[in-house]
Design an enzyme around this catalytic site. Structure first.
Site, PDB file in Angstrom:
ATOM      1  N   GLN A  46     -54.904 -49.665  15.206  1.00  0.00           N
ATOM      2  CA  GLN A  46     -54.875 -48.259  15.609  1.00  0.00           C
ATOM      3  C   GLN A  46     -55.560 -48.049  16.948  1.00  0.00           C
ATOM      4  O   GLN A  46     -55.025 -47.375  17.832  1.00  0.00           O
ATOM      5  CB  GLN A  46     -55.558 -47.415  14.538  1.00  0.00           C
ATOM      6  CG  GLN A  46     -55.589 -45.925  14.836  1.00  0.00           C
ATOM      7  CD  GLN A  46     -56.437 -45.188  13.809  1.00  0.00           C
ATOM      8  OE1 GLN A  46     -57.611 -45.476  13.641  1.00  0.00           O
ATOM      9  NE2 GLN A  46     -55.815 -44.258  13.112  1.00  0.00           N
TER      10      GLN A  46
ATOM     11  N   TYR B  76     -52.646 -29.696  20.486  1.00  0.00           N
ATOM     12  CA  TYR B  76     -51.199 -29.473  20.530  1.00  0.00           C
ATOM     13  C   TYR B  76     -50.524 -30.825  20.332  1.00  0.00           C
ATOM     14  O   TYR B  76     -51.069 -31.855  20.743  1.00  0.00           O
ATOM     15  CB  TYR B  76     -50.785 -28.984  21.914  1.00  0.00           C
ATOM     16  CG  TYR B  76     -50.615 -27.499  22.060  1.00  0.00           C
ATOM     17  CD1 TYR B  76     -51.329 -26.594  21.284  1.00  0.00           C
ATOM     18  CD2 TYR B  76     -49.739 -26.998  23.012  1.00  0.00           C
ATOM     19  CE1 TYR B  76     -51.178 -25.234  21.453  1.00  0.00           C
ATOM     20  CE2 TYR B  76     -49.587 -25.634  23.192  1.00  0.00           C
ATOM     21  CZ  TYR B  76     -50.313 -24.756  22.411  1.00  0.00           C
ATOM     22  OH  TYR B  76     -50.162 -23.417  22.589  1.00  0.00           O
TER      23      TYR B  76
ATOM     24  N   GLU C 198     -62.691 -32.843  16.607  1.00  0.00           N
ATOM     25  CA  GLU C 198     -61.310 -32.584  17.018  1.00  0.00           C
ATOM     26  C   GLU C 198     -60.353 -32.980  15.897  1.00  0.00           C
ATOM     27  O   GLU C 198     -60.444 -34.076  15.347  1.00  0.00           O
ATOM     28  CB  GLU C 198     -60.973 -33.376  18.279  1.00  0.00           C
ATOM     29  CG  GLU C 198     -59.540 -33.156  18.767  1.00  0.00           C
ATOM     30  CD  GLU C 198     -59.256 -33.926  20.035  1.00  0.00           C
ATOM     31  OE1 GLU C 198     -59.867 -33.575  21.076  1.00  0.00           O
ATOM     32  OE2 GLU C 198     -58.468 -34.896  19.986  1.00  0.00           O
TER      33      GLU C 198
ATOM     34  N   LYS D  93     -59.588 -27.307  39.035  1.00  0.00           N
ATOM     35  CA  LYS D  93     -59.630 -26.662  37.712  1.00  0.00           C
ATOM     36  C   LYS D  93     -60.947 -25.939  37.501  1.00  0.00           C
ATOM     37  O   LYS D  93     -60.982 -24.793  37.041  1.00  0.00           O
ATOM     38  CB  LYS D  93     -59.430 -27.706  36.599  1.00  0.00           C
ATOM     39  CG  LYS D  93     -58.022 -28.188  36.424  1.00  0.00           C
ATOM     40  CD  LYS D  93     -57.833 -28.927  35.119  1.00  0.00           C
ATOM     41  CE  LYS D  93     -58.573 -30.247  35.055  1.00  0.00           C
ATOM     42  NZ  LYS D  93     -58.222 -31.024  33.844  1.00  0.00           N
TER      43      LYS D  93
END
Length: 309
Positions: A215, A50, A18, A168
């Site tokens: 992070q 996105y 990804e 879904k």
């Protein structure tokens, strides 16, 4: 052309990456470097996210087109219904189809920056199952959706979260990719609960290697993922040594992935954060190790492989 759903269910697991669309020249350089270094690993597919509120819609389509046609890798576009009318969604979907892209990850999406609650756009869609239904009825995409082993942060309960996931899936989802998690028991428990209510499509675990102390704390707080106490203790002991944190993160993720694959997971979807070293190291080790062969040899105490296939 490759429909990702057709890659699932084979003896060999899928491995996918990804990425997110870069926003700065420095980010663009990091992204291209990661792509060039990870492409030789021959991933089953890559996906492109996105931005919050759909802010990178055009950039996402452009990036997926670049990966698919210029690098020759199968690519999937994340697609949300945030900040757009149904007609605007259709315009973007036509662009995706015309670009020769066959794979879409359908998401409701996060609220735009500065907005705490999700509100449907006028003339738009309110729920992700509505987006899936639109895709299934009018487009010939292979459709994926997200799922949450630790329950979506906005869900009222784990039971409601699964109920909406079933909606879904029933609308036409081909396979699922999980939110990141750091305790494999969360994944196995989630898959068992999903199967119990009739969700029988493949569920690919999403894995984010720990590469930085601060992070990972920020990311887990944003998405609601938890960290096992023994992992937190190891990270705390290394917090002043960034390289030691990264080395531990690679080792832990490698063991995590090996366990998932040995017990029947259909693949691994790596969240790369547009960096290559950790993912490259983990995947190279897994391909040498081949823990998924344990299902055939009886090694690794496989946990009912058909349940998570």
């Amino acid at each position: 052309m490759t429909r990702i759903v057709d890659l699932l269910g084979n003896p060999e697991p899928t491995f996918s990456f990804e990425f997110f669309p870069p926003k700065t020249p420095e980010g663009e350089a990091n992204f291209e470097k990661a792509l060039q270094e990870l492409a030789p690993l021959d991933p089953s597919f890559v996906s492109v996210t996105y931005g919050a509120g759909g802010t990178t819609r055009e950039k996402t389509v452009e990036t997926v087109r670049h990966i698919k046609h210029e690098l020759g890798l199968e690519a999937m576009a994340h697609f949300t219904c945030v900040g757009a009318t149904t007609e605007e969604l259709r315009v973007t979907l036509e662009e995706i189809r015309e670009a020769g892209i066959e794979n879409v990850l359908a998401l409701r999406g996060d609220p735009p920056r500065g907005q705490n609650e999700w509100v449907a756009s006028d003339g738009g869609l309110e729920y992700s199952h509505q987006l899936v239904a639109l895709l299934r009825e009018d487009y010939d995409f292979s459709i994926s959706a997200a799922c949450f082993p630790e329950t979506h942060i906005h869900a009222t309960s784990p039971e409601d979260d699964l109920k909406y996931l079933k909606e879904k899936v029933d609308a036409g989802v081909d396979y699922l990719i999980t939110q990141l998690f750091f305790d494999n028991e969360l994944y196995f428990d989630f898959v068992a609960r999903a199967r119990a209510i009739g969700i029988d499509i493949p569920i690919i675990p999403g894995i984010m290697p720990i590469t930085g102390y601060g992070q990972i704390s920020k990311i887990t707080s944003m998405c609601g993922a938890t960290m096992p106490e023994h992992v937190l203790s190891e990270l705390d002991a290394r917090q002043d040594d960034p390289q030691a944190v990264a080395d531990f993160g690679v080792s832990y993720a490698t063991m995590q992935c090996a366990d998932l694959l040995a017990k029947g997971a259909p693949g691994i979807h790596f969240c790369t954060l547009n960096r290559s070293p950790a993912t490259r190291s983990i995947l190279s080790t897994l391909r040498l190790w081949r823990p998924w062969d344990a299902q055939q040899t009886g090694l690794g105490a496989p946990r009912k492989p058909p349940v998570v296939a």
